[in-house]
Design a protein around this motif. Structure first.
Motif, short mmCIF file in Angstrom:
data_model
loop_
_atom_site.label_atom_id
_atom_site.label_comp_id
_atom_site.label_asym_id
_atom_site.label_seq_id
_atom_site.Cartn_x
_atom_site.Cartn_y
_atom_site.Cartn_z
N THR A 1 0.85 -1.19 0.00
CA THR A 1 0.00 0.00 0.00
C THR A 1 0.88 1.24 0.00
O THR A 1 2.06 1.19 0.35
CB THR A 1 -0.91 0.03 1.24
OG1 THR A 1 -0.07 -0.01 2.41
CG2 THR A 1 -1.86 -1.15 1.27
N LYS A 2 0.28 2.38 -0.35
CA LYS A 2 1.03 3.64 -0.35
C LYS A 2 1.12 4.22 1.05
O LYS A 2 2.09 4.91 1.38
CB LYS A 2 0.37 4.65 -1.30
CG LYS A 2 0.47 4.26 -2.77
CD LYS A 2 -0.19 5.31 -3.65
CE LYS A 2 -0.05 4.92 -5.12
NZ LYS A 2 -0.71 5.92 -6.01
N THR A 3 0.11 3.94 1.86
CA THR A 3 0.09 4.50 3.22
C THR A 3 -0.11 3.39 4.24
O THR A 3 -0.42 2.25 3.89
CB THR A 3 -1.02 5.56 3.37
OG1 THR A 3 -2.28 4.95 3.04
CG2 THR A 3 -0.77 6.75 2.47
N LYS A 4 0.01 3.74 5.50
CA LYS A 4 -0.02 2.74 6.57
C LYS A 4 -1.44 2.29 6.89
O LYS A 4 -2.41 2.81 6.37
CB LYS A 4 0.70 3.31 7.79
CG LYS A 4 2.19 3.54 7.53
CD LYS A 4 2.94 3.97 8.76
CE LYS A 4 4.43 4.18 8.44
NZ LYS A 4 5.19 4.67 9.60
N MET A 5 -1.51 1.28 7.77
CA MET A 5 -2.79 0.64 8.03
C MET A 5 -3.78 1.58 8.69
O MET A 5 -4.97 1.58 8.36
CB MET A 5 -2.55 -0.59 8.94
CG MET A 5 -3.78 -1.47 9.13
SD MET A 5 -4.31 -2.25 7.62
CE MET A 5 -6.07 -1.94 7.65
#
Length: 478
Positions: free
Chosen positions: A18-22
């Motif tokens: 993914t590009k960003t965190k969870m």
């Protein structure tokens, strides 16, 4: 090991692409300056609230489907409470009670025999920060904190190191082609924990198990299991207790080393995550995700052999590298010479990639100009030997292929009048040899052809030239 049965279960932590965190908008990255890819949520600042990464849920659903897991459309999260320096909040957001996937399976093949590995569950959670030990100090890099993970847990159904390695290799292949993770074990995006115990054959109860943590290569998985089987066997034969503990693999000594003891019930004081309400996932969205799932490696493996006519060897070489496989797929949209595409990619181009330790997407060669190269060979404009000259230039240059051929003067001569003009002096200088044609035709024609090839630097159409040579000689001998 004739007296004891080996029991192996595996847990894999997989970082999602993914590009960003969870639960925060911080970017997911690898190899950046420590503590530069961090958000207030990752650092547990007071008053911050988590938000669920929709793309991570999508990738988890894709993984569940590929592993034949039953998908729970009601998404719930829990808190796993424990203190460790790399866990800023003092708890980890995970899915203890309601994993998104349950009761799956993955088929593996070991020594020509197929086996089903049952998968107990898949759950979503966040990664911890990374500890860096230096001298007598431990440094914490929070760039990794909050990275989306799925944990895939098998049932204890594997019985030797070969099965365990085959399972992790197959899991890695499936995840790679799903494009849910880059599954680079050396970078920690695929981490393997092995649970192993032994018991006398015929005994149904499980013995104390040992967990080997954070194995970072297939080779180390095999070495650690083989060592642990030997260690536990010796203990059991000496009537010594096998301690239930966590161990690590020391690749300097090829042995496992005790880290800490374990009890059966480690109390993490799980409870529902109060800041994330249960989310009902629309079943039509789940179906849409599954319908758009990339083609699996197993499907490709059958298609490449049965439809494209490739050997198993060529097929496996193409499937060993995702970027190379994507390039192959794009190229065969432009040419149906599947075998030549496979040959070029897995030989000359792969050799360049190996030499540079890079991937094909970093090169300037494209599916378009590779297919153009193949077309020029098919049409007899260049010979198959010319690609060895052209490809090393094409990987570093955006020059047009036609311009490159003109510049290197490697265009195949196919014009009949030009070939005749080149042959006339050669045949004239070999008049005595020509007289031997009726007795030794093959020797005569090959000698003439060899001289023609030498004169043109090999840039002449061999089939057409041979026919012209035969015609000229026969006319002279009438």
């Amino acid at each position: 090991m004739n007296n004891f049965e080996v029991i192996i279960g595996i847990e894999n932590h997989i970082e999602l692409k993914t590009k960003t965190k969870m639960f925060s908008p911080a970017p997911v990255s690898y190899g950046q300056i420590p503590n530069t890819q961090v958000h207030e949520v990752d650092m547990a600042y007071p008053g911050t609230l988590p938000t669920v990464n929709k793309q991570a849920i999508k990738l988890a659903i894709l993984t569940c489907n590929a592993l034949n897991l039953k998908i729970d459309s009601l998404l719930k999260f829990d808190r796993k409470n424990y203190f460790y320096p790399d866990l800023t909040k003092g708890y980890q957001i995970t899915q203890q009670y309601n994993p998104i996937g349950k009761d799956g399976k993955l088929e593996i093949e070991v020594n020509g025999e197929k086996k089903i590995v049952e998968i107990e569950r898949l759950h979503i959670e966040e990664d911890t920060a990374k500890q860096i030990h230096k001298d007598n100090l431990t440094y914490i890099d929070f760039n990794r904190a909050g990275t989306p993970l799925v944990e895939v847990v098998t049932k204890p159904v594997m019985r030797n190191a070969d099965e365990a390695c085959a399972y992790v290799e197959k899991l890695r292949e499936v995840l790679l082609f799903l494009k849910v993770s880059d599954v680079k074990m050396n970078e920690g995006s695929l981490r393997t924990d092995v649970n192993i115990s032994i018991r006398p054959f015929g005994v149904t109860e499980f013995s104390n198990k040992v967990e080997i943590k954070n194995l970072n290569s297939i080779s180390n998985i095999k070495k650690s299991i083989d060592y642990e089987i030997d260690r536990q066997t010796k203990l059991m034969l000496n009537n010594e207790i096998i301690k239930q503990e966590t161990r690590r693999f020391d690749d300097q000594t090829n042995s496992t080393v005790a880290m800490r003891s374990k009890t059966d019930a480690l109390d993490y004081k799980y409870f529902r995550e109060p800041n994330i309400a249960p989310i009902q996932i629309d079943k039509s969205w789940i179906e849409e995700i599954i319908n758009q799932s990339p083609e699996s490696p197993d499907v490709k493996r059958v298609k490449y052999q049965e439809v494209y006519g490739l050997s198993l060897y060529d097929t496996n070489n193409l499937l060993a590298n995702l970027e190379l496989n994507d390039f192959f797929e794009e190229t065969i949209k432009l040419t149906n010479d599947y075998q030549r595409v496979a040959n070029l990619l897995t030989s000359d181009i792969q050799a360049i990639l190996n030499d540079r330790n890079t991937t094909i997407d970093t090169l300037k060669i494209t599916p378009q100009n590779l297919s153009e190269l193949i077309t020029l060979i098919q049409e007899g404009i260049i010979s198959s030997k010319h690609y060895k000259t052209l490809i090393p230039i094409m990987v570093d240059s955006e020059v047009l292929l036609q311009d490159l051929i003109e510049e290197l003067k490697i265009k195949i001569i196919s014009d009949e009048a030009t070939i005749v003009k080149l042959l006339n002096p050669i045949i004239e200088n070999n008049s005595e040899l020509i007289k031997e044609y009726n007795e030794r035709p093959e020797r005569v024609t090959k000698t003439i052809m060899g001289q023609l090839m030498k004169q043109t630097g090999g840039n002449v159409n061999p089939e057409k030239s041979m026919q012209i040579i035969i015609d000229i000689i026969k006319n002279q001998l009438i």
